[in-house]
Design a protein around this motif. Structure first.
Motif, PDB file in Angstrom:
ATOM      1  N   PRO A  24       0.824  -1.226   0.000  1.00 54.37           N
ATOM      2  CA  PRO A  24       0.000   0.000   0.000  1.00 54.37           C
ATOM      3  C   PRO A  24       0.851   1.266   0.000  1.00 54.37           C
ATOM      4  CG  PRO A  24      -0.811  -1.567   1.618  1.00 54.37           C
ATOM      5  CD  PRO A  24       0.493  -2.110   1.141  1.00 54.37           C
ATOM      6  N   LEU A  25       0.379   2.282  -0.712  1.00 57.35           N
ATOM      7  CA  LEU A  25       1.063   3.580  -0.770  1.00 57.35           C
ATOM      8  C   LEU A  25       0.516   4.434   0.379  1.00 57.35           C
ATOM      9  CD1 LEU A  25       1.601   5.686  -4.050  1.00 57.35           C
ATOM     10  CD2 LEU A  25       1.850   6.554  -1.734  1.00 57.35           C
ATOM     11  N   THR A  26       1.103   4.269   1.532  1.00 55.74           N
ATOM     12  CA  THR A  26       0.575   4.918   2.740  1.00 55.74           C
ATOM     13  C   THR A  26       1.504   5.964   3.334  1.00 55.74           C
ATOM     14  OG1 THR A  26       1.480   3.094   4.058  1.00 55.74           O
ATOM     15  CG2 THR A  26      -0.837   2.942   3.397  1.00 55.74           C
ATOM     16  N   HIS A  27       2.765   5.968   2.897  1.00 49.77           N
ATOM     17  CA  HIS A  27       3.699   6.954   3.443  1.00 49.77           C
ATOM     18  C   HIS A  27       3.597   8.234   2.609  1.00 49.77           C
ATOM     19  CE1 HIS A  27       7.140   8.378   5.745  1.00 49.77           C
ATOM     20  NE2 HIS A  27       7.640   8.834   4.606  1.00 49.77           N
ATOM     21  N   VAL A  28       2.791   9.166   3.095  1.00 48.04           N
ATOM     22  CA  VAL A  28       2.559  10.443   2.411  1.00 48.04           C
ATOM     23  C   VAL A  28       2.658  11.562   3.461  1.00 48.04           C
ATOM     24  CG1 VAL A  28       1.021  11.726   0.855  1.00 48.04           C
ATOM     25  CG2 VAL A  28       0.953   9.220   0.876  1.00 48.04           C
TER      26      VAL A  28
END
Length: 611
Positions: free
Chosen positions: A181-185
């Motif tokens: 998942p692309l969760t580091h924002v």
């Protein structure tokens, strides 16, 4: 002394640019780098710095710059001698689709078991296609990969699983693709300096090599620096890969992350200790809101800035803003990408979507408060723009010159939207709505497109208002007319006028010559004919639409005083030694971890044997 953990490699746009005959044309005429796109993404330095602060050992090598600087620079020889734990290659903008993948091939040729990771906006967009190339092991997605990169490097060092590393696309040993998942924002940018000039200077000490981290070919002659104020954007221009919609799709970013005024001013003060060249403030800092704007201007005034600052404007400014800006800094200039003089096109496209009168009032206010230079950029190939729409921008430039009494602080440029539509932008995702016909959609199609013999064939699109041929012709015709206008109003000298006129007409003739060659059915004859015009093509690839000095700001001295530079260099020298000892501590900790793991494994083996 220590094995390198990561070597970052920045590839040229097309790997074989020193051998192939490719007329790149004016695709880079209004940016500092050449058509080789040797300027690496600023985020590489922030990632490298973050890794080194942790204790990792990192090196950046700008292969594109080295290849331009030295025709004999042997990329394969350089790569073959490297032995890091991991190679990192940027694919931020699509013009690197060819070179980056070719460099990955070379890496795997000499280091088949060393992991290769890609990153950048284009890598993020095409991550599932990119990971299927046999030379790519990982893709880190998003615009803020400092922390995921640290986790990945640590996992590689320790032989740990990568299942839980955010933003990572990877392959299992049996070749299956996994997408974490692309969760580091992150919602702010104060944890990094972008770019990290401190890292760049320290690396010169560390590796005794100035050229590996130089950003572009002529930087040492004109050492302009830049600071990134935000990741993400509040604007939603239809053709921009850095727009609000693109960042949402590619990076899962709902709103921009900003650097605080305090950290930006600290970086500006650091840069002025290094040199006196202008500092380019990337992105319109006013996007963060009135309070952020007021604080930044207040701190700038208190800091007693010496360098000229160049600001981007994404929307209009008034007397109140420019009065405060002039009070805060000694010298300032502006860059405005207007794209079109036609309000209907700007409204449709979302770029500076205000009446011309409001734009002109912005120019008037800036001049009133002492702005030294305003660069205004027009484009060909934008949505709903006809051939006449494109070339008539020069008529509007004349109107502006008449209105502002031929003020030489007005600098006009015209360039094509080239070579590609940015993936993720509204026009790329909805081509029919914005009047585009796309020739390339996949990463591989773009990669192959870059090897075509002229920028007309490299173009990834045409519009419902202009064909590829018309886009090319409109670009050259508008440039010729603009050059005439600049001479007429004494904005450029006669000699420069003649040079630009000659280059534009020569470029147009070469395009037509390549068109004739492309009609040949015999591939060997076609290649022979292209090789015959290679020298002429190389000359026009150096820039044709404007003079180099038109894109610069005057400076009296390139670098700071000897005393100022000496203090900075001494400080960074001791900083590098501090990092060296930090690295020793990190290596000892990793050695202890590895030892404990081996002992645990041995103990488990004994227990299993006893059972």
């Amino acid at each position: 002394m220590f094995k390198k953990d990561v070597v970052f490699l920045h590839a040229p746009s097309v790997y074989d640019f020193r051998k192939d005959t490719i007329m790149f044309g004016p695709i880079s005429d209004v940016v500092p780098s050449s058509a080789t796109f040797e300027m690496y993404p600023v985020g590489i330095t922030s990632i490298a710095d973050a890794l080194e602060q942790t204790g990792f050992n990192v090196q950046i090598i700008n292969l594109a710059y080295q290849m331009l600087r030295d025709p004999k620079y042997d990329v394969e020889k350089v790569i073959s001698r490297l032995n890091p734990r991991m190679f990192a290659i940027d694919l931020h903008w699509l013009p690197h689709a060819h070179g980056s993948i070719e460099v990955a091939k070379i890496v795997k040729k000499y280091h088949p078991h060393t992991p290769v990771v890609f990153g950048g906006l284009s890598a993020s967009y095409y991550h599932e296609e990119l990971i299927n190339y046999p030379w790519v092991d990982f893709v880190l997605r998003g615009d803020s990969t400092e922390e995921p990169m640290k986790q990945l490097v640590l996992a590689i060092r320790r032989g740990m699983p990568v299942n839980d590393i955010p933003n990572l696309t990877w392959k299992t040993p049996d070749g299956k693709v996994r997408v974490n998942p692309l969760t580091h924002v992150p919602d702010n940018m104060d944890y990094v300096s972008i770019p990290s000039y401190s890292y760049c200077v320290r690396s010169v000490f560390k590796y005794a090599n100035l050229h590996n981290t130089v950003p572009y070919l002529k930087w040492l002659n004109y050492p302009i620096t830049a600071l990134l104020t935000s990741r993400g954007c509040t604007q939603n221009c239809s053709i921009c890969g850095g727009s609000q919609a693109a960042y949402k799709k590619i990076c899962n970013r709902e709103k921009p992350a900003y650097r605080s005024p305090k950290t930006m001013v600290e970086d500006i003060l650091f840069l002025q200790k290094l040199g006196r060249a202008p500092i380019f403030i990337l992105n319109d800092f006013r996007m963060a809101g009135p309070a952020h704007t007021e604080e930044f201007l207040k701190l700038l005034k208190e800091a007693d800035i010496k360098n000229e600052l160049v600001f981007e404007l994404f929307f209009p400014g008034d007397d109140n803003f420019f009065a405060k800006l002039a009070d805060a800094v000694p010298k300032f200039s502006l860059e405005i990408t207007l794209e079109s003089h036609l309000e209907r096109i700007r409204r449709f496209n979302g770029k500076f979507a205000v009446p011309n009168e409001v734009f002109e009032n912005t120019v008037a206010s800036a001049f009133k408060y002492g702005c030294r230079k305003i660069d205004i950029f027009f484009m060909t190939g934008i949505p709903k723009q006809s051939y006449h729409d494109a070339i008539s921008c020069v008529d509007y430039c004349r109107e502006l010159l008449d209105k502002f009494n031929a003020d030489k602080r007005l600098c006009f440029f015209v360039a094509p939207l080239a070579p590609f539509l940015d993936p993720g932008c509204l026009a790329f995702e909805n081509p029919e709505k914005y009047g585009y016909r796309q020739f390339y959609k996949t990463l591989e199609e773009h990669r192959q497109g870059l090897t075509m013999p002229s920028w007309k064939y490299i173009l990834s699109y045409e519009t419902d208002s202009m064909t590829r041929d018309e886009i090319v012709e409109a670009t050259y015709e508008a440039a010729l007319r603009l050059n005439e206008l600049k001479k007429e109003y004494n904005l450029i000298e006669e000699q420069l006028y003649r040079q630009i006129d000659y280059r534009i007409r020569t470029a147009r003739d070469i395009i037509r010559e390549i068109d004739q060659i492309m009609t040949l059915s015999d591939e060997k004859e076609k290649k022979l004919k292209l090789n015959e015009i290679r020298v002429k093509v190389a000359q026009v690839n150096k820039g044709s639409l404007c003079g180099e000095d038109e894109l610069t700001w005057p400076i009296t001295e390139r670098f700071a005083s000897f005393f100022s530079l000496f203090k900075v260099l001494v400080s960074l020298f001791f900083k590098e030694w501090a990092l060296f000892f930090n690295r020793i501590g990190f290596e000892l900790k990793e050695w202890s971890y590895s030892r404990n793991q081996r002992m645990a494994m041995a103990s488990n083996s004994k227990n299993d044997a006893a059972l």
